[in-house]
Design an enzyme around this catalytic site. Structure first.
Site, PDB file in Angstrom:
ATOM      1  N   ASN A 208      -4.197  27.859   6.712  1.00  0.00           N
ATOM      2  CA  ASN A 208      -5.329  28.484   6.022  1.00  0.00           C
ATOM      3  C   ASN A 208      -4.916  29.848   5.504  1.00  0.00           C
ATOM      4  OD1 ASN A 208      -5.883  30.549   8.153  1.00  0.00           O
ATOM      5  ND2 ASN A 208      -6.208  28.686   9.358  1.00  0.00           N
ATOM      6  N   LYS A 289      10.913  14.218   5.375  1.00  0.00           N
ATOM      7  CA  LYS A 289       9.967  14.536   4.302  1.00  0.00           C
ATOM      8  C   LYS A 289       9.414  13.218   3.754  1.00  0.00           C
ATOM      9  CE  LYS A 289       9.424  16.589  -0.201  1.00  0.00           C
ATOM     10  NZ  LYS A 289      10.035  16.832  -1.487  1.00  0.00           N
ATOM     11  N   PHE A 323     -14.218  35.961  17.008  1.00  0.00           N
ATOM     12  CA  PHE A 323     -14.621  36.194  15.631  1.00  0.00           C
ATOM     13  C   PHE A 323     -15.328  34.950  15.107  1.00  0.00           C
ATOM     14  CE2 PHE A 323     -12.939  40.113  13.693  1.00  0.00           C
ATOM     15  CZ  PHE A 323     -12.449  40.686  14.845  1.00  0.00           C
ATOM     16  N   LYS A 341     -18.481  29.731  23.513  1.00  0.00           N
ATOM     17  CA  LYS A 341     -17.109  30.179  23.775  1.00  0.00           C
ATOM     18  C   LYS A 341     -16.999  30.984  25.064  1.00  0.00           C
ATOM     19  CE  LYS A 341     -15.758  29.286  19.307  1.00  0.00           C
ATOM     20  NZ  LYS A 341     -14.574  28.631  18.809  1.00  0.00           N
TER      21      LYS A 341
HETATM   22  O1  C5P Z   1     -15.331  27.798  16.178  1.00  0.00           O
HETATM   23  P1  C5P Z   1     -14.864  28.823  15.213  1.00  0.00           P
HETATM   24  O2  C5P Z   1     -13.553  28.482  14.578  1.00  0.00           O
HETATM   25  O3  C5P Z   1     -15.871  29.197  14.178  1.00  0.00           O
HETATM   26  O4  C5P Z   1     -14.678  30.120  16.115  1.00  0.00           O
HETATM   27  C1  C5P Z   1     -13.954  31.241  15.689  1.00  0.00           C
HETATM   28  C2  C5P Z   1     -13.454  31.993  16.880  1.00  0.00           C
HETATM   29  O5  C5P Z   1     -12.845  31.103  17.805  1.00  0.00           O
HETATM   30  C3  C5P Z   1     -12.339  32.961  16.531  1.00  0.00           C
HETATM   31  O6  C5P Z   1     -12.381  34.026  17.441  1.00  0.00           O
HETATM   32  C4  C5P Z   1     -11.084  32.133  16.709  1.00  0.00           C
HETATM   33  O7  C5P Z   1      -9.952  32.953  16.978  1.00  0.00           O
HETATM   34  C5  C5P Z   1     -11.440  31.273  17.877  1.00  0.00           C
HETATM   35  N1  C5P Z   1     -10.877  29.930  17.843  1.00  0.00           N
HETATM   36  C6  C5P Z   1      -9.901  29.572  18.768  1.00  0.00           C
HETATM   37  N2  C5P Z   1      -9.401  28.303  18.782  1.00  0.00           N
HETATM   38  C7  C5P Z   1      -9.856  27.364  17.915  1.00  0.00           C
HETATM   39  C8  C5P Z   1     -10.827  27.720  16.979  1.00  0.00           C
HETATM   40  C9  C5P Z   1     -11.321  29.006  16.956  1.00  0.00           C
HETATM   41  O8  C5P Z   1      -9.505  30.424  19.562  1.00  0.00           O
HETATM   42  N3  C5P Z   1      -9.347  26.138  17.940  1.00  0.00           N
END
Ligand code: C5P
Length: 403
Positions: A208, A289, A323, A341
């Site tokens: 991304n 590849k 975040f 979370k």
């Molecule tokens: O669920 P979402 O991606 O919206 O959440 C964002 C937050 O979760 C960010 O702090 C990101 O660093 C963390 N995150 C993570 N592992 C993932 C997805 C998101 O630590 N697989």
């Protein structure tokens, strides 16, 4: 932090003196008011005219210079600077400074200076390792002087080892910390930063647009506030912060492994998940590849582990900050994420504004409060977020709990 600061740069006689030009240029660019003083030996490496042009002011090279304002006006001026930065600092100037010898302009400035003094040593590795130098450094530190570096690496004399001057960009990165208060002193902070990269085959992958800029700005801010910072970083190309330990990883699973490894080894006070972790990975990674004429590959995606949730729900784990980059419903999603979370704080931003940009606007959401920060540059946003983290740590782990 450096804007309008009065900084005296004292250049002493080492080959690294040419790098001091870049430091002066960088300081001026950051808005500092810079005056330069040089030892006589330094002028053999770089001409004063160069520093005069870079700083926009006359350069002092001797205690015996007379100007229209009278004798030694530079010294008078330099005594009132916010910082005296000795760059490069030779073994000789460290020895003189440690003993209070003032037999030329620069050593006299150091002895007479009344605010912060920082040395950026640069010398041959044997000179640096010499017990006399180490004694002098220890004495100067005890007396309150700051040190930046030295680093390890190739030296002008052909040796490889410790004694190489810290790179100008890193010096400029570390200087604001000298002016910062240290509410995170003694705290250990672990962070995830950047994107992850999930391979499809040997050359293609899912990733991304996260640049790592906001994450590194937070790492710098935490470092400047006195924390000991470790960053588990996905593939990023922006400049890494100096004075921060970086653990490079590629995939989400590697990131989780590195984070858990850190937490198993060391107690951390704070975890900040800034990484834009790829939500999915390819279940069966293709070998080599994938050829176009082999037809469309049939990719099956599976969900990646949620690193933030894993840390947030960990028993006895650190205070956790996450975040949330959202397109809509910022606040509702942030509240949901606090719960899901196991985080103490969620920093919510509009995805479009945050990714690959220098500025950011965020909502800081905790159990009881919402605070808006920005729009502002990512450094300022980072500092303000960290002050919220300081409050959280004081609530959860106040000094009385440390006993
Ligand atoms: O669920 P979402 O991606 O919206 O959440 C964002 C937050 O979760 C960010 O702090 C990101 O660093 C963390 N995150 C993570 N592992 C993932 C997805 C998101 O630590 N697989």
């Amino acid at each position: 932090m450096l804007k309008n600061r009065k900084i005296t740069v004292a250049v002493t006689g080492g080959i690294a003196a040419y790098k001091a030009c870049e430091v002066v240029r960088g300081l001026v660019k950051l808005g500092a008011d810079v005056r330069v003083a040089m030892t006589e030996n330094a002028t053999r490496f770089v001409g004063p005219v160069t520093f005069e042009a870079l700083s926009g002011h006359p350069v002092a090279t001797s205690e015996w210079e007379h100007t229209p304002e009278g004798a030694m006006p530079h010294i008078e001026l330099n005594l009132h600077a916010d910082l005296l930065l000795v760059v490069p600092a030779t073994a000789n100037i460290l020895a003189k400074a440690a003993r209070g010898i003032a037999d030329d302009l620069v050593s006299a400035l150091i002895l007479a200076h009344r605010s912060k003094v920082a040395f950026v040593p640069a010398m041959n590795r044997h000179m640096w390792a010499n017990p006399a130098t180490q004694r002098n450094v220890a004495d100067l530190k005890r007396d309150g002087a700051h040190f930046i570096g030295p680093d390890s690496g190739f030296q002008a004399c052909g040796d490889v080892g410790e004694g190489r001057m810290t790179e100008p960009a890193d010096i400029l990165d570390l200087l604001p910390g000298l002016f910062s208060e240290k509410p995170l002193s003694g705290r250990r902070v672990l962070m995830t930063v950047g994107p992850t990269y999930e391979p499809i085959d040997d050359v293609r992958g899912i990733t991304n647009r996260s640049s790592g800029r906001q994450g590194f700005a937070l790492a710098r801010a935490a470092r400047d506030l006195g924390a000991d910072v470790t960053v588990v970083a996905g593939p990023v190309t922006v400049k890494r912060p100096a004075g921060v330990r970086i653990v490079p990883v590629t995939t989400a699973r590697e990131m989780l492994g590195a984070v858990e490894g850190e937490l198993d080894r060391t107690p951390y006070d704070l975890f900040i998940g800034v990484a834009a972790v790829a939500d999915w990975r390819v279940a069966d990674r293709l070998e080599g590849k994938w050829k176009k004429d082999a037809g469309l590959p049939q990719l099956r995606l599976v969900e990646n582990p949620d690193i933030l949730a894993a840390v947030g729900h960990r028993a006895g784990g650190p205070v956790t900050i996450g975040f949330a980059a959202e397109a809509t419903d910022l606040l509702e999603n942030a509240y949901a994420k606090l719960e899901k979370k196991g985080a103490a704080m969620i920093v919510a931003n509009v995805a479009r504004d945050a990714l690959a940009s220098d500025t950011n606007r965020v909502l800081v959401v905790t159990d009881g409060e919402v605070d808006e920060i920005g729009p502002a540059d990512k450094d300022e946003v980072a500092r303000k977020i960290l002050y919220h983290a300081v409050d959280l740590l004081e609530e959860d782990y106040g000094p009385e709990d440390d006993l």
